[in-house]
Design a protein around this motif. Sequence first.
Motif: not given
Length: 224
Positions: A141-155
């Motif tokens: 539950r902590y990993f998922l938002p961090a991953s999504l934030c990083g991925a969409y910042t990249w995108a």
Amino acid sequence: MSSFGGWLNSIAEFPLPALLGVAALFGFAESGLGVGMFVPGETVVLVLAASLQENHALVALFMIAGVSNSMGDHVGYLLGRRYGERMRGTGVVRRLGVEKWDRATVALRKHGAAAVFLTRVIPIVRTFTPAAAGVSAVRYRYFLPASLCGAYTWAVVYVTAGALAGASIAQVEKTIGDWGLIALGLLTVSVAGVVLWRRRRRAASALTPGSGELAHGDGHGPGE
């Protein structure tokens, strides 16, 4: 000889689902454990964004690139959960650099799940951080938002950059002409080739005799 703008237009003529599939594949590979070092996912997203000037297509590209990039994170995270401390001694970690793995581990200890976002711009370390998060038993539950934030910042960075480049390509053509664009394209490819060659050399250096003496973890994956 067709112009660079015409080349982008020819890409745009492919069916949108096919182009989005390519974006998904390369977005996934960009953050997949070990693959992102050799696959220039950001370059593919840039080119696709430059060729797709319709707003709905750019939004779709952004959504697909972001979610696929996060899925690549999940590969490392699940492997880290599965193999635990043994991940440090795996072939892919030794090949890409145990010191990069250790940097990812230090970032996890210092920042927790936020390290998955904070290391997004650091080559190789960004690839290892999700796996290190799995080894460290960071809760999903902590990993998922961090991953999504990083991925969409990249995108958003590469989709926006590509869209802006595509919007201005006609003006660039008028300024420097087709041959100037071709020269610029060759220069860009050459620079990308040098960067890729340097990445491969860094990976190969991990195979020297000294790298083989790095310690292997033998613990089991962390429990729930």
